[in-house]
Design a protein around this motif. Structure first.
Motif, PDB file in Angstrom:
ATOM      1  N   LEU A 112      69.169  36.745 -78.170  1.00  0.00           N
ATOM      2  CA  LEU A 112      69.240  35.381 -77.629  1.00  0.00           C
ATOM      3  C   LEU A 112      69.342  35.104 -76.278  1.00  0.00           C
ATOM      4  N   PRO A 113      68.549  33.950 -75.731  1.00  0.00           N
ATOM      5  CA  PRO A 113      68.900  33.800 -74.371  1.00  0.00           C
ATOM      6  C   PRO A 113      70.281  33.727 -73.787  1.00  0.00           C
ATOM      7  N   PRO A 114      70.647  34.169 -72.689  1.00  0.00           N
ATOM      8  CA  PRO A 114      72.115  33.996 -72.100  1.00  0.00           C
ATOM      9  C   PRO A 114      72.329  32.577 -71.930  1.00  0.00           C
ATOM     10  N   PRO A 115      73.592  32.065 -71.990  1.00  0.00           N
ATOM     11  CA  PRO A 115      73.831  30.546 -71.833  1.00  0.00           C
ATOM     12  C   PRO A 115      73.555  30.245 -70.378  1.00  0.00           C
ATOM     13  N   PRO A 116      72.966  28.783 -70.235  1.00  0.00           N
ATOM     14  CA  PRO A 116      72.808  28.315 -69.062  1.00  0.00           C
ATOM     15  C   PRO A 116      74.059  28.213 -68.045  1.00  0.00           C
ATOM     16  N   LYS A 117      73.900  28.104 -66.606  1.00  0.00           N
ATOM     17  CA  LYS A 117      75.079  27.760 -65.762  1.00  0.00           C
ATOM     18  C   LYS A 117      75.993  26.914 -66.328  1.00  0.00           C
ATOM     19  N   ASN A 118      75.450  25.789 -66.649  1.00  0.00           N
ATOM     20  CA  ASN A 118      76.342  24.665 -66.837  1.00  0.00           C
ATOM     21  C   ASN A 118      76.365  24.391 -68.449  1.00  0.00           C
ATOM     22  N   PHE A 119      76.569  25.350 -69.032  1.00  0.00           N
ATOM     23  CA  PHE A 119      76.589  25.415 -70.546  1.00  0.00           C
ATOM     24  C   PHE A 119      77.913  24.697 -71.191  1.00  0.00           C
ATOM     25  N   VAL A 126      65.085  18.114 -66.591  1.00  0.00           N
ATOM     26  CA  VAL A 126      63.990  19.124 -66.901  1.00  0.00           C
ATOM     27  C   VAL A 126      64.428  20.237 -67.761  1.00  0.00           C
ATOM     28  N   SER A 127      64.047  20.461 -68.790  1.00  0.00           N
ATOM     29  CA  SER A 127      64.629  21.395 -69.726  1.00  0.00           C
ATOM     30  C   SER A 127      63.653  22.664 -69.886  1.00  0.00           C
ATOM     31  N   ALA A 128      64.084  23.662 -70.173  1.00  0.00           N
ATOM     32  CA  ALA A 128      63.537  25.023 -70.469  1.00  0.00           C
ATOM     33  C   ALA A 128      63.302  25.339 -71.936  1.00  0.00           C
ATOM     34  N   GLU A 129      62.089  26.029 -72.173  1.00  0.00           N
ATOM     35  CA  GLU A 129      62.159  26.538 -73.529  1.00  0.00           C
ATOM     36  C   GLU A 129      62.774  27.755 -73.697  1.00  0.00           C
ATOM     37  N   ALA A 130      63.602  28.406 -74.702  1.00  0.00           N
ATOM     38  CA  ALA A 130      64.168  29.454 -74.777  1.00  0.00           C
ATOM     39  C   ALA A 130      63.183  30.489 -75.791  1.00  0.00           C
ATOM     40  N   TYR A 131      63.004  31.519 -75.122  1.00  0.00           N
ATOM     41  CA  TYR A 131      62.374  32.535 -75.656  1.00  0.00           C
ATOM     42  C   TYR A 131      62.869  33.866 -75.832  1.00  0.00           C
ATOM     43  N   GLY A 132      62.561  34.622 -76.975  1.00  0.00           N
ATOM     44  CA  GLY A 132      62.905  35.884 -77.475  1.00  0.00           C
ATOM     45  C   GLY A 132      62.367  36.437 -78.767  1.00  0.00           C
ATOM     46  N   THR A 294      77.373  18.255 -59.641  1.00  0.00           N
ATOM     47  CA  THR A 294      76.170  19.057 -59.799  1.00  0.00           C
ATOM     48  C   THR A 294      74.876  18.424 -60.453  1.00  0.00           C
ATOM     49  N   TYR A 295      75.240  17.530 -61.570  1.00  0.00           N
ATOM     50  CA  TYR A 295      74.402  16.822 -62.274  1.00  0.00           C
ATOM     51  C   TYR A 295      73.804  15.881 -61.151  1.00  0.00           C
ATOM     52  N   GLU A 296      74.561  15.083 -60.249  1.00  0.00           N
ATOM     53  CA  GLU A 296      73.788  14.139 -59.477  1.00  0.00           C
ATOM     54  C   GLU A 296      72.861  14.796 -58.413  1.00  0.00           C
ATOM     55  N   ARG A 297      73.552  16.043 -58.036  1.00  0.00           N
ATOM     56  CA  ARG A 297      72.607  16.996 -57.005  1.00  0.00           C
ATOM     57  C   ARG A 297      71.409  17.319 -57.654  1.00  0.00           C
ATOM     58  N   MET A 298      71.253  17.564 -58.741  1.00  0.00           N
ATOM     59  CA  MET A 298      70.100  17.921 -59.611  1.00  0.00           C
ATOM     60  C   MET A 298      69.207  16.796 -59.489  1.00  0.00           C
ATOM     61  N   GLN A 299      69.709  15.679 -59.893  1.00  0.00           N
ATOM     62  CA  GLN A 299      68.936  14.589 -59.624  1.00  0.00           C
ATOM     63  C   GLN A 299      68.389  14.255 -58.324  1.00  0.00           C
ATOM     64  N   VAL A 300      68.952  14.345 -57.381  1.00  0.00           N
ATOM     65  CA  VAL A 300      68.425  14.349 -55.871  1.00  0.00           C
ATOM     66  C   VAL A 300      67.344  15.615 -55.443  1.00  0.00           C
ATOM     67  N   ALA A 301      67.729  16.638 -56.254  1.00  0.00           N
ATOM     68  CA  ALA A 301      66.686  17.882 -56.046  1.00  0.00           C
ATOM     69  C   ALA A 301      65.246  17.541 -56.886  1.00  0.00           C
TER      70      ALA A 301
END
Length: 412
Positions: A112-119, A126-132, A294-301
């Motif tokens: 299983l992939p490790p939990p994301p930083k903002n679990f 933008v979401s990422a596909e989990a691979y294993g 963090t969420y608002e900063r991601m929107q700016v990014a």
């Protein structure tokens, strides 16, 4: 055990989550958490009232039991993911022991992939596909659909208007252009149907299209948006792996360019994730954004675009209309101002990495009050006027506080 969890998530949890995410994307509530709780409660009520009264109590008990199992399974899965993450952190010290025990630990969830930083935090755009081992990432060979150079040039012009493709470099743009297929639509042609699986996104070269949604207990579809040249649509189903959130239909004759899911995931989405990761690190160092979460900063990014200037170039010219807000990623600039007609412009301020400029013209709706000149090779991050107002509106008071500083140096 890990396989059982995966099967349970795929068969039981994912259908509920997909429906929930689709509703959230359709409604876009300001505070999504209460909305999601209410939606889940409504689903439970609907399930309860739709059963035969004779079996109502029994079915409600089964529903409660199912919810209890779901809650416990989520807790178990979170616990195991946490354990997996801890193991990953310790693997440098325990690598030899893990190699010896690997064959005896069939029930561990190492794949299983490790939990994301903002679990546990809200999902971003933008979401990422989990691979294993249970979801192997396939080798990607981009498709090439032959087209004339003139058609390629037209596509590049269209892609430049869409924020989705701003993170791509020239090579990646070329890959996307090669993969796109032309779609010609007659009037009232329905290109997407709400609820269907999404296998592509579309970018409009000519014509207009309308987006419709069908809500429960409402007989007719509701037109919620009109898409014009340069707009992209259909990306939500690809970004979030969910069904189509709306139907899209042409108004008149239209020309679209279609991009398949695999190319989008392997080129566009991955480039957007790289861009966000890079900008998040930079934005975390900008004092202006210290009060932004963090969420608002991601929107700016996601919204930032990069521009580069050579030593001596004018980034901004005094008297020009203000359409952009700038953050300096690296390099240095100076502000110069011509106080009287015919006089030489004088240096009034200096800027370095992390500094910003251009906000006053946007806040006041006035022409640029000074020149900004690069004193080295400079890379800046840029927000256009509309995005600046939308994303940095809450910081307007902070930005206006700098007016006194600007007024002091500009009026010397």
């Amino acid at each position: 055990m890990a396989q059982e969890h995966q099967e349970y998530i795929q068969t039981k949890v994912n259908p509920v989550l997909e429906s929930l995410v689709t509703q959230v994307l359709l409604e876009r509530p300001d505070d999504p958490v209460p909305f999601m709780i209410k939606w889940l409660a409504d689903q439970a009520k609907t399930t309860g009232t739709s059963v035969n009264k004779k079996n109502e109590a029994s079915d409600l008990e089964k529903l409660k039991e199912t919810l209890g199992v779901l809650q416990q399974s989520v807790k178990d899965l979170e616990s195991r993911v946490g354990e997996a993450a801890t193991k990953c952190g310790d693997e440098g010290e325990e690598e030899e022991e893990e190699d010896e025990d690997e064959d005896d630990d069939d029930d561990d969830v190492d794949d299983l992939p490790p939990p994301p930083k903002n679990f546990g935090a809200p999902r971003a755009s933008v979401s990422a596909e989990a691979y294993g081992d249970w979801n192997k990432k396939k080798e990607f060979i981009p498709p090439v659909i032959p087209k004339e150079e003139e058609a390629k040039d037209r596509i590049k012009v269209i892609l430049a208007r869409s924020f989705l493709f701003q993170a791509l470099d020239d090579k990646e743009i070329g890959t996307v252009v090669d993969a796109m297929a032309e779609v010609v639509c007659e009037p009232n042609f329905r290109i997407i149907n709400q609820g269907e699986d999404g296998d592509a996104l579309y970018v409009i070269e000519a014509g207009e299209l309308e987006c419709y949604i069908k809500k429960k207990d409402v007989p007719d579809e509701i037109m919620v948006k009109r898409c014009v040249v340069g707009d992209a649509f259909g990306e939500l189903a690809l970004l979030y792996n969910c069904p189509r959130a709306a139907s899209v239909q042409s108004v008149g004759d239209s020309v679209l360019w279609k991009l398949d899911r695999e190319t989008f995931n392997n080129v566009v989405k991955e480039a957007a994730m790289r861009k966000r990761e890079m900008y998040e690190k930079f934005l975390a160092t900008v004092p202006l954004l210290e009060s932004v979460d963090t969420y608002e900063r991601m929107q700016v990014a996601d919204a930032l675009k990069s521009e580069t200037y050579n030593n001596g170039d004018f980034v901004v010219k005094q008297g020009d209309e203000g359409e952009k807000f700038f953050l300096i990623e690296n390099g240095t600039c100076i502000a110069t101002k011509q106080f009287n007609e015919g006089e030489e412009a004088k240096e009034v301020m200096q800027y370095k990495a992390g500094d910003y400029f251009g906000e006053l013209a946007l806040l006041r709706g006035e022409p640029r009050a000074a020149n900004i000149v690069a004193t080295s090779d400079v890379k800046v991050s840029v927000l256009d006027r509309k995005t600046f107002k939308r994303l940095l509106g809450p910081l307007e008071d902070i930005l206006k506080r700098n007016e006194e500083k600007y007024n002091t140096v500009m009026n010397k």
